[in-house]
Design an enzyme around this catalytic site. Structure first.
Site, mmCIF file in Angstrom:
data_model
loop_
_atom_site.group_PDB
_atom_site.id
_atom_site.type_symbol
_atom_site.label_atom_id
_atom_site.label_comp_id
_atom_site.label_asym_id
_atom_site.label_seq_id
_atom_site.Cartn_x
_atom_site.Cartn_y
_atom_site.Cartn_z
ATOM 1 N N LYS A 199 159.019 42.435 8.271
ATOM 2 C CA LYS A 199 158.802 43.302 9.582
ATOM 3 C C LYS A 199 160.011 44.414 9.764
ATOM 4 O O LYS A 199 161.172 44.130 9.419
ATOM 5 C CB LYS A 199 158.499 42.410 10.827
ATOM 6 C CG LYS A 199 157.567 41.470 10.819
ATOM 7 C CD LYS A 199 156.200 41.901 10.757
ATOM 8 C CE LYS A 199 155.042 41.015 10.366
ATOM 9 N NZ LYS A 199 155.127 39.712 11.192
ATOM 10 N N ARG A 204 156.170 52.487 18.434
ATOM 11 C CA ARG A 204 155.987 51.024 19.019
ATOM 12 C C ARG A 204 156.703 50.837 20.149
ATOM 13 O O ARG A 204 157.561 51.347 20.525
ATOM 14 C CB ARG A 204 156.214 50.270 17.824
ATOM 15 C CG ARG A 204 155.722 50.363 16.481
ATOM 16 C CD ARG A 204 154.120 49.824 16.410
ATOM 17 N NE ARG A 204 153.639 50.143 15.215
ATOM 18 C CZ ARG A 204 152.885 50.911 14.839
ATOM 19 N NH1 ARG A 204 152.835 51.981 15.780
ATOM 20 N NH2 ARG A 204 152.000 50.911 13.778
ATOM 21 N N LYS A 223 142.206 39.773 14.104
ATOM 22 C CA LYS A 223 142.692 39.285 15.524
ATOM 23 C C LYS A 223 141.713 39.684 16.554
ATOM 24 O O LYS A 223 141.458 38.928 17.461
ATOM 25 C CB LYS A 223 144.168 40.069 15.943
ATOM 26 C CG LYS A 223 145.211 39.551 15.070
ATOM 27 C CD LYS A 223 145.750 38.230 15.119
ATOM 28 C CE LYS A 223 146.120 37.664 16.446
ATOM 29 N NZ LYS A 223 146.624 36.306 16.513
ATOM 30 N N ASP A 271 148.264 44.004 20.923
ATOM 31 C CA ASP A 271 147.923 45.183 21.465
ATOM 32 C C ASP A 271 147.018 45.913 20.137
ATOM 33 O O ASP A 271 146.703 46.891 20.324
ATOM 34 C CB ASP A 271 149.030 46.066 21.849
ATOM 35 C CG ASP A 271 150.220 46.262 20.976
ATOM 36 O OD1 ASP A 271 150.336 45.777 19.831
ATOM 37 O OD2 ASP A 271 151.213 47.076 21.341
ATOM 38 N N GLU A 272 147.518 45.598 19.017
ATOM 39 C CA GLU A 272 146.796 46.156 17.851
ATOM 40 C C GLU A 272 145.023 46.186 18.110
ATOM 41 O O GLU A 272 144.649 46.977 17.217
ATOM 42 C CB GLU A 272 147.218 45.730 16.539
ATOM 43 C CG GLU A 272 148.822 45.690 16.559
ATOM 44 C CD GLU A 272 149.470 45.632 14.832
ATOM 45 O OE1 GLU A 272 148.897 45.836 14.071
ATOM 46 O OE2 GLU A 272 150.643 45.346 14.909
HETATM 47 P P1 NAD Z 1 154.693 34.860 11.577
HETATM 48 O O1 NAD Z 1 153.753 35.350 10.694
HETATM 49 O O2 NAD Z 1 156.103 34.658 11.895
HETATM 50 O O3 NAD Z 1 154.195 33.259 12.125
HETATM 51 C C1 NAD Z 1 153.002 32.646 11.876
HETATM 52 C C2 NAD Z 1 153.079 31.261 11.751
HETATM 53 O O4 NAD Z 1 151.628 30.575 11.595
HETATM 54 C C3 NAD Z 1 153.768 30.785 10.316
HETATM 55 O O5 NAD Z 1 154.628 29.656 10.681
HETATM 56 C C4 NAD Z 1 152.655 30.205 9.467
HETATM 57 O O6 NAD Z 1 153.107 29.098 8.703
HETATM 58 C C5 NAD Z 1 151.808 29.760 10.207
HETATM 59 N N1 NAD Z 1 150.451 29.606 9.877
HETATM 60 C C6 NAD Z 1 149.762 30.623 9.289
HETATM 61 N N2 NAD Z 1 148.578 30.345 8.634
HETATM 62 C C7 NAD Z 1 148.406 29.101 9.153
HETATM 63 C C8 NAD Z 1 147.134 28.117 9.082
HETATM 64 N N3 NAD Z 1 146.260 28.453 8.433
HETATM 65 N N4 NAD Z 1 147.387 27.196 9.927
HETATM 66 C C9 NAD Z 1 148.628 26.474 10.380
HETATM 67 N N5 NAD Z 1 149.595 27.435 10.520
HETATM 68 C C10 NAD Z 1 149.421 28.511 9.960
HETATM 69 O O7 NAD Z 1 153.925 35.386 13.045
HETATM 70 P P2 NAD Z 1 154.460 35.755 14.435
HETATM 71 O O8 NAD Z 1 154.886 37.350 14.411
HETATM 72 O O9 NAD Z 1 155.287 34.660 15.220
HETATM 73 O O10 NAD Z 1 153.085 36.033 15.324
HETATM 74 C C11 NAD Z 1 152.578 34.825 15.946
HETATM 75 C C12 NAD Z 1 151.288 35.318 16.750
HETATM 76 O O11 NAD Z 1 151.524 36.376 17.688
HETATM 77 C C13 NAD Z 1 150.313 35.781 15.856
HETATM 78 O O12 NAD Z 1 148.896 35.500 16.117
HETATM 79 C C14 NAD Z 1 150.298 37.363 16.060
HETATM 80 O O13 NAD Z 1 148.948 37.962 15.833
HETATM 81 C C15 NAD Z 1 150.790 37.543 17.612
HETATM 82 N N6 NAD Z 1 151.323 38.592 17.728
HETATM 83 C C16 NAD Z 1 152.745 38.953 16.921
HETATM 84 C C17 NAD Z 1 153.384 40.264 17.434
HETATM 85 C C18 NAD Z 1 154.770 40.439 16.747
HETATM 86 O O14 NAD Z 1 155.366 41.531 17.021
HETATM 87 N N7 NAD Z 1 155.230 39.657 15.675
HETATM 88 C C19 NAD Z 1 152.958 40.729 18.643
HETATM 89 C C20 NAD Z 1 151.794 40.651 19.271
HETATM 90 C C21 NAD Z 1 151.136 39.426 18.920
HETATM 91 P P1 TYD Z 2 155.852 46.375 11.302
HETATM 92 O O1 TYD Z 2 157.366 45.657 11.788
HETATM 93 O O2 TYD Z 2 155.156 45.966 10.278
HETATM 94 O O3 TYD Z 2 155.017 45.988 12.519
HETATM 95 P P2 TYD Z 2 153.507 46.698 13.186
HETATM 96 O O4 TYD Z 2 152.815 47.290 11.900
HETATM 97 O O5 TYD Z 2 152.673 45.393 13.368
HETATM 98 O O6 TYD Z 2 153.640 47.310 14.229
HETATM 99 O O7 TYD Z 2 156.057 47.710 11.490
HETATM 100 C C1 TYD Z 2 156.416 48.628 12.704
HETATM 101 C C2 TYD Z 2 156.478 50.057 12.428
HETATM 102 O O8 TYD Z 2 157.494 50.230 11.329
HETATM 103 C C3 TYD Z 2 155.136 50.476 11.851
HETATM 104 O O9 TYD Z 2 154.941 51.837 11.993
HETATM 105 C C4 TYD Z 2 155.498 50.647 10.236
HETATM 106 C C5 TYD Z 2 156.971 50.900 10.079
HETATM 107 N N1 TYD Z 2 157.420 50.432 9.192
HETATM 108 C C6 TYD Z 2 158.275 51.287 8.312
HETATM 109 O O10 TYD Z 2 158.529 52.416 8.480
HETATM 110 N N2 TYD Z 2 158.986 50.782 7.036
HETATM 111 C C7 TYD Z 2 159.019 49.515 6.727
HETATM 112 O O11 TYD Z 2 159.336 49.020 5.601
HETATM 113 C C8 TYD Z 2 158.058 48.395 7.601
HETATM 114 C C9 TYD Z 2 158.003 46.912 7.250
HETATM 115 C C10 TYD Z 2 157.513 49.034 8.622
#
Ligand code: NAD
Ligand code: TYD
Length: 339
Positions: free
Chosen positions: A192, A217, A157, A126-127
């Site tokens: 995170k 969030r 993204k 959603d970012e």
């Molecule tokens: P993450 O950082 O935990 O995992 C990313 C994975 O991708 C890792 O295992 C890493 O080793 C692998 N990777 C990185 N670069 C690579 C490359 N060049 N080739 C092959 N593998 C590679 O991320 P996540 O939080 O699991 O997010 C996964 C996807 O979901 C991402 O595309 C992210 O943008 C999207 N997303 C995440 C969130 C969230 O809240 N975490 C929300 C919405 C969308």
């Molecule tokens: P994050 O988990 O990094 O996700 P995103 O920035 O992709 O939403 O952060 C979630 C929210 O928490 C964001 O508003 C930033 C805030 N945040 C803190 O206040 N302290 C922290 O140490 C971190 C990592 C995030």
């Protein structure tokens, strides 16, 4: 059915692997992951025991390697989770975000066309819509909200999403895109917000809240994200974008206070630190389209999901102790010391 899951050693990708092995026990799942700092093979330990699962180490930007893998494996579907995913790191070092998130996506799209993959699914965020004001709770992101990014992460993204849509329009690539709100749950990398606060609180370390903690969030339990993707890759319409969100908006400070309460710790641990540059104020998803078209609804309420998540971190200390003893320490010092 053979599905390639890129980034399957990361947080959401690994949860998706476990979700799919359980929901579709006859499917073959191949994970392609570079194992960056965020990828962890121990996360996939259980999956490795399943004969329908295979792990391949590699980089999605490595075109010859990716082509060879597609040629050999003949995937039916590709789900691309592989990405650099942390906003704060993208502010420190943007380049790798463009390489993996944009160029890597292009390589996967080319491979999809070249080897006749029936469906390519891009896991987006959603970012890409930027942020919403704090004083307009009536506004939500819909699939038609213009792309308007704030961080190098979200820009990369968004670049990938535009490329996916261009490949559909120009080359008829059979694509879908999902844009999800913030996930939480097991195997979430400790940098995170939620896992960082759980682990710091367990150690009695200060809890660094950016700015005043008023940013909002829309939190979704990771399994609900996985079930949405499963629906989209089977029944979603080609060329379409689907927003995924839980209608669960919370201010950061309230999330942190809830974690403190669940762990029986003191709010004195909270430390307000310098705000993130370009910090998005509020994310909020309108999930009507995926609900109306595919019948998806989130199942886990935040009050239950956060309890399950905290319990998971309590039960799996080896998993995160291993991580925080490595590169993470260096990153943590760079990001938080004297902030
Ligand atoms: P993450 O950082 O935990 O995992 C990313 C994975 O991708 C890792 O295992 C890493 O080793 C692998 N990777 C990185 N670069 C690579 C490359 N060049 N080739 C092959 N593998 C590679 O991320 P996540 O939080 O699991 O997010 C996964 C996807 O979901 C991402 O595309 C992210 O943008 C999207 N997303 C995440 C969130 C969230 O809240 N975490 C929300 C919405 C969308
Ligand atoms: P994050 O988990 O990094 O996700 P995103 O920035 O992709 O939403 O952060 C979630 C929210 O928490 C964001 O508003 C930033 C805030 N945040 C803190 O206040 N302290 C922290 O140490 C971190 C990592 C995030």
């Amino acid at each position: 059915m053979k599905i390639l899951v890129t980034g399957g050693a990361g947080f959401i990708g690994s949860n998706f692997v476990y979700f799919m092995l359980k929901k579709h026990p006859d499917y073959d799942i191949v994970v392609l992951d570079k194992l960056t700092y965020a990828g962890n093979l121990s996360t996939l330990e259980e999956a490795m025991k399943n004969p329908h699962f295979k792990f391949v180490k590699g980089d999605i930007t490595d075109r010859p390697f990716v082509y060879k893998l597609f040629e050999e494996e003949k995937f039916d579907k590709v789900v691309n989770f592989a990405a650099e995913s942390h906003v704060d790191r993208s502010i420190l070092e943007p380049e790798v975000f463009l390489m993996t998130n944009v160029m890597g996506t292009q390589v996967l799209l080319d491979a999809t066309l070249k080897f006749g993959v029936a469906r390519y699914h891009q896991v987006s965020t959603d970012e890409v819509y930027g942020d919403l004001p704090l004083d307009r709770p009536d506004l939500f992101f819909s699939e038609d909200t213009p792309i308007h990014t704030s961080s190098p992460y979200s820009a990369s993204k968004a670049g990938a999403d535009l490329l996916v849509q261009a490949y559909n329009r120009t080359f008829n690539a059979p694509v879908t895109i999902s844009r999800c709100s913030n996930n939480y749950g097991p195997y979430h990398f400790p940098e995170k917000l939620i896992p960082l606060m759980i682990i710091n609180a367990l150690h009695g370390k200060s809890l660094p809240v950016y700015g005043e903690g008023l940013n909002i969030r829309d939190w979704l339990y990771v399994e609900d994200h996985c079930s949405a993707i499963d629906l989209i890759i089977h029944d979603g319409r080609i060329g379409e974008v689907y927003n995924i969100g839980g209608h669960n908006e919370m201010r950061n400070i309230d999330v942190v206070k809830l974690i403190i309460k669940e762990l029986g710790k003191s709010e004195d641990l909270i430390t307000y630190v310098t705000d993130r540059k370009g910090h998005d104020l509020r994310y909020a998803i309108n999930p009507e389209k995926i609900h109306n078209e595919l019948g998806w609804l989130p199942e886990t309420k935040f009050a239950d999901g956060i309890k399950k998540t905290i319990q998971w971190y309590l039960d799996n200390e080896d998993w995160w102790q291993n991580i925080i003893s490595g590169e993470y320490t260096e990153y943590y010092d760079k990001m938080y010391t004297n902030r």
